[in-house]
Scaffold this motif. Sequence first.
Motif, PDB file in Angstrom:
ATOM      1  N   GLY A 157      35.439  41.306  42.012  1.00  0.00           N
ATOM      2  CA  GLY A 157      34.319  41.536  41.054  1.00  0.00           C
ATOM      3  C   GLY A 157      34.032  40.018  40.575  1.00  0.00           C
ATOM      4  O   GLY A 157      34.425  39.027  41.224  1.00  0.00           O
ATOM      5  N   LYS A 158      33.433  40.015  39.559  1.00  0.00           N
ATOM      6  CA  LYS A 158      32.676  38.612  39.049  1.00  0.00           C
ATOM      7  C   LYS A 158      32.777  38.559  37.742  1.00  0.00           C
ATOM      8  O   LYS A 158      32.757  39.794  36.838  1.00  0.00           O
ATOM      9  N   VAL A 159      32.450  37.749  36.866  1.00  0.00           N
ATOM     10  CA  VAL A 159      32.227  37.460  35.523  1.00  0.00           C
ATOM     11  C   VAL A 159      31.056  38.022  35.075  1.00  0.00           C
ATOM     12  O   VAL A 159      30.138  38.200  36.014  1.00  0.00           O
ATOM     13  N   PRO A 160      30.685  38.277  33.761  1.00  0.00           N
ATOM     14  CA  PRO A 160      29.236  39.015  33.348  1.00  0.00           C
ATOM     15  C   PRO A 160      28.298  37.969  33.954  1.00  0.00           C
ATOM     16  O   PRO A 160      28.731  36.738  33.908  1.00  0.00           O
ATOM     17  N   LEU A 161      27.191  38.535  33.677  1.00  0.00           N
ATOM     18  CA  LEU A 161      25.962  37.442  34.196  1.00  0.00           C
ATOM     19  C   LEU A 161      25.868  36.455  33.291  1.00  0.00           C
ATOM     20  O   LEU A 161      25.591  35.087  33.320  1.00  0.00           O
ATOM     21  N   TYR A 162      26.067  36.678  31.974  1.00  0.00           N
ATOM     22  CA  TYR A 162      25.793  35.738  30.945  1.00  0.00           C
ATOM     23  C   TYR A 162      26.859  34.853  30.643  1.00  0.00           C
ATOM     24  O   TYR A 162      26.807  33.745  30.073  1.00  0.00           O
ATOM     25  N   LEU A 163      28.034  34.813  31.576  1.00  0.00           N
ATOM     26  CA  LEU A 163      28.994  33.747  31.571  1.00  0.00           C
ATOM     27  C   LEU A 163      29.124  32.963  33.023  1.00  0.00           C
ATOM     28  O   LEU A 163      30.243  31.986  33.416  1.00  0.00           O
ATOM     29  N   GLU A 164      28.025  33.397  33.861  1.00  0.00           N
ATOM     30  CA  GLU A 164      28.051  32.670  35.140  1.00  0.00           C
ATOM     31  C   GLU A 164      27.825  31.178  34.894  1.00  0.00           C
ATOM     32  O   GLU A 164      26.765  30.835  33.995  1.00  0.00           O
ATOM     33  N   GLY A 165      28.198  30.343  35.737  1.00  0.00           N
ATOM     34  CA  GLY A 165      28.151  28.997  35.993  1.00  0.00           C
ATOM     35  C   GLY A 165      27.378  28.736  37.150  1.00  0.00           C
ATOM     36  O   GLY A 165      26.544  29.635  37.760  1.00  0.00           O
ATOM     37  N   ALA A 166      27.147  27.280  37.506  1.00  0.00           N
ATOM     38  CA  ALA A 166      26.507  26.965  38.683  1.00  0.00           C
ATOM     39  C   ALA A 166      26.732  27.515  39.829  1.00  0.00           C
ATOM     40  O   ALA A 166      26.126  27.994  40.762  1.00  0.00           O
ATOM     41  N   GLU A 167      28.053  27.742  40.129  1.00  0.00           N
ATOM     42  CA  GLU A 167      28.844  28.421  41.400  1.00  0.00           C
ATOM     43  C   GLU A 167      29.361  29.958  41.000  1.00  0.00           C
ATOM     44  O   GLU A 167      29.976  29.631  39.852  1.00  0.00           O
ATOM     45  N   VAL A 168      29.036  30.748  41.520  1.00  0.00           N
ATOM     46  CA  VAL A 168      29.577  31.919  41.267  1.00  0.00           C
ATOM     47  C   VAL A 168      30.355  32.789  42.070  1.00  0.00           C
ATOM     48  O   VAL A 168      30.003  32.918  43.626  1.00  0.00           O
ATOM     49  N   LYS A 169      31.693  33.143  41.978  1.00  0.00           N
ATOM     50  CA  LYS A 169      32.449  33.817  43.016  1.00  0.00           C
ATOM     51  C   LYS A 169      32.349  35.146  42.682  1.00  0.00           C
ATOM     52  O   LYS A 169      32.505  35.805  41.389  1.00  0.00           O
ATOM     53  N   THR A 170      31.969  36.041  43.584  1.00  0.00           N
ATOM     54  CA  THR A 170      31.545  37.423  43.477  1.00  0.00           C
ATOM     55  C   THR A 170      32.670  38.468  43.672  1.00  0.00           C
ATOM     56  O   THR A 170      32.651  39.536  43.473  1.00  0.00           O
ATOM     57  N   ASP A 171      33.903  37.844  44.414  1.00  0.00           N
ATOM     58  CA  ASP A 171      34.776  38.752  44.907  1.00  0.00           C
ATOM     59  C   ASP A 171      35.965  38.175  44.197  1.00  0.00           C
ATOM     60  O   ASP A 171      37.197  38.446  44.861  1.00  0.00           O
ATOM     61  N   MET A 172      36.144  37.582  42.818  1.00  0.00           N
ATOM     62  CA  MET A 172      37.304  37.143  42.177  1.00  0.00           C
ATOM     63  C   MET A 172      38.113  38.335  41.803  1.00  0.00           C
ATOM     64  O   MET A 172      37.793  39.230  41.563  1.00  0.00           O
ATOM     65  N   MET A 173      39.498  37.994  41.888  1.00  0.00           N
ATOM     66  CA  MET A 173      40.511  38.840  41.555  1.00  0.00           C
ATOM     67  C   MET A 173      41.188  38.244  40.089  1.00  0.00           C
ATOM     68  O   MET A 173      41.520  37.320  40.174  1.00  0.00           O
ATOM     69  N   GLY A 174      41.302  39.330  39.204  1.00  0.00           N
ATOM     70  CA  GLY A 174      41.686  38.733  38.003  1.00  0.00           C
ATOM     71  C   GLY A 174      41.490  39.997  36.831  1.00  0.00           C
ATOM     72  O   GLY A 174      41.633  40.890  37.329  1.00  0.00           O
ATOM     73  N   ASP A 175      41.522  39.624  35.655  1.00  0.00           N
ATOM     74  CA  ASP A 175      41.651  40.491  34.737  1.00  0.00           C
ATOM     75  C   ASP A 175      40.127  40.766  33.838  1.00  0.00           C
ATOM     76  O   ASP A 175      39.863  41.473  33.009  1.00  0.00           O
ATOM     77  N   GLN A 176      39.012  40.058  34.570  1.00  0.00           N
ATOM     78  CA  GLN A 176      37.763  40.221  34.233  1.00  0.00           C
ATOM     79  C   GLN A 176      37.065  41.407  34.621  1.00  0.00           C
ATOM     80  O   GLN A 176      36.029  42.133  33.930  1.00  0.00           O
ATOM     81  N   THR A 177      37.619  42.153  35.890  1.00  0.00           N
ATOM     82  CA  THR A 177      36.649  43.371  36.237  1.00  0.00           C
ATOM     83  C   THR A 177      38.019  44.031  36.847  1.00  0.00           C
ATOM     84  O   THR A 177      38.997  43.720  37.721  1.00  0.00           O
ATOM     85  N   VAL A 178      38.107  45.142  36.026  1.00  0.00           N
ATOM     86  CA  VAL A 178      39.257  46.257  36.603  1.00  0.00           C
ATOM     87  C   VAL A 178      38.987  47.571  36.871  1.00  0.00           C
ATOM     88  O   VAL A 178      37.865  48.145  36.429  1.00  0.00           O
ATOM     89  N   GLY A 179      39.769  48.170  37.369  1.00  0.00           N
ATOM     90  CA  GLY A 179      39.701  49.592  37.746  1.00  0.00           C
ATOM     91  C   GLY A 179      40.648  50.067  36.968  1.00  0.00           C
ATOM     92  O   GLY A 179      41.609  49.752  36.270  1.00  0.00           O
ATOM     93  N   VAL A 180      40.644  51.486  36.681  1.00  0.00           N
ATOM     94  CA  VAL A 180      41.555  52.561  35.814  1.00  0.00           C
ATOM     95  C   VAL A 180      42.056  53.477  36.547  1.00  0.00           C
ATOM     96  O   VAL A 180      41.616  54.326  37.107  1.00  0.00           O
ATOM     97  N   GLU A 181      43.396  53.589  36.743  1.00  0.00           N
ATOM     98  CA  GLU A 181      44.207  54.560  37.176  1.00  0.00           C
ATOM     99  C   GLU A 181      44.222  55.679  35.965  1.00  0.00           C
ATOM    100  O   GLU A 181      44.947  55.318  35.024  1.00  0.00           O
ATOM    101  N   LEU A 182      44.314  57.177  36.414  1.00  0.00           N
ATOM    102  CA  LEU A 182      44.390  57.959  35.216  1.00  0.00           C
ATOM    103  C   LEU A 182      45.317  59.190  35.547  1.00  0.00           C
ATOM    104  O   LEU A 182      45.079  59.968  36.613  1.00  0.00           O
ATOM    105  N   LEU A 183      46.607  59.067  34.760  1.00  0.00           N
ATOM    106  CA  LEU A 183      47.377  60.113  35.236  1.00  0.00           C
ATOM    107  C   LEU A 183      47.827  61.231  34.279  1.00  0.00           C
ATOM    108  O   LEU A 183      47.712  60.833  33.196  1.00  0.00           O
ATOM    109  N   THR A 184      47.730  62.343  35.018  1.00  0.00           N
ATOM    110  CA  THR A 184      48.394  63.639  34.097  1.00  0.00           C
ATOM    111  C   THR A 184      49.651  64.021  34.905  1.00  0.00           C
ATOM    112  O   THR A 184      49.744  63.692  35.809  1.00  0.00           O
ATOM    113  N   ASP A 185      49.961  65.094  34.202  1.00  0.00           N
ATOM    114  CA  ASP A 185      51.198  65.742  35.002  1.00  0.00           C
ATOM    115  C   ASP A 185      51.008  66.140  36.434  1.00  0.00           C
ATOM    116  O   ASP A 185      51.667  66.112  37.419  1.00  0.00           O
TER     117      ASP A 185
END
Length: 298
Positions: A157-185
């Motif tokens: 993913g990428k940083v929010p629009l309001y934090l974009e700079g002159a160059e934008v990496k749209t497929d960066m991996m890190g803690d700015q865009t996350v998925g959620v695993e949800l587990l029950t029994d």
Amino acid sequence: MTFRAHILGAAAGGGLPQWNCGCANCNLARSGKIPSQTQSSIAVSADGTSWAVLNASPDIRQQLADVPALHPTGLRALPLSSVLVTNGDIDHVAGLLTLREMQPFMLFATQGIHEVLAANPIFDALNAKVVTRETIALETPFTLAPGLTATLFAVPGKVPLYLEGAEVKTDMMGDQTVGVELLTDETRAYYIPGCALMNDDLRQRLKGADMVFFDGTLWQDDEMVRAGLGQKTGKRMGHMSMSGPDGSIAAFVGMDIGRKIYVHMNNTNPVLRPDSAEKAEAEAAGWIIGQDGMEITS
């Protein structure tokens, strides 16, 4: 325990209809010919009593009012145990300002997302004496609500629009865009409202899941350009499209997932029209087109 997921808002930022948009979908929604949709959020629970909201949309006041399970149970008692945000996009954090009414809950996010919130003093309206901000490391299980364990993981993913700079990496991996695993029994579910592409790690993680709520922003990559509504493609905005050889419909083939549900759909997406050929194509491929008010249990 029965896992419950309630779609509070199925649309992407702006909702349907979007306030300043005269596209075909928005006009149909204004006239009541197709269902309106609020902005991206779901609520989840393992016991039907304590709920967690994933992403606080600008429409959260109405969304909570529309779901009896989330109504107050006393003068200041609420079945909301926590809120989790998956990125710093406006349509996922602006609703936090509505939740400023001295109501206790846990606010979960990664360090990077918490830093975005902390950098804007308006979010101090969430009084730290009653709203506990909990920083969650990637790949670290934690209790999201009673009986419900969550794990955050990086997705392209990428940083929010309001934090974009002159160059934008749209497929960066890190803690700015996350998925959620949800587990029950008994249930393994995933919530991924924003994703730029399907990589091998994500494919392996999702295989065999009971349900996946996934980014459905656009039907085709240049949809907004074709509609005359902007110059950005889906890829430039950090979102996979549904259709095409590199779209999510193709990417999920053979992954043996119980139920696949599209969320976070842009107001231009033709699948939002109940009688569209695109909706029929997605459903034929085994997808559910999410809608406000839809509840899915496992």
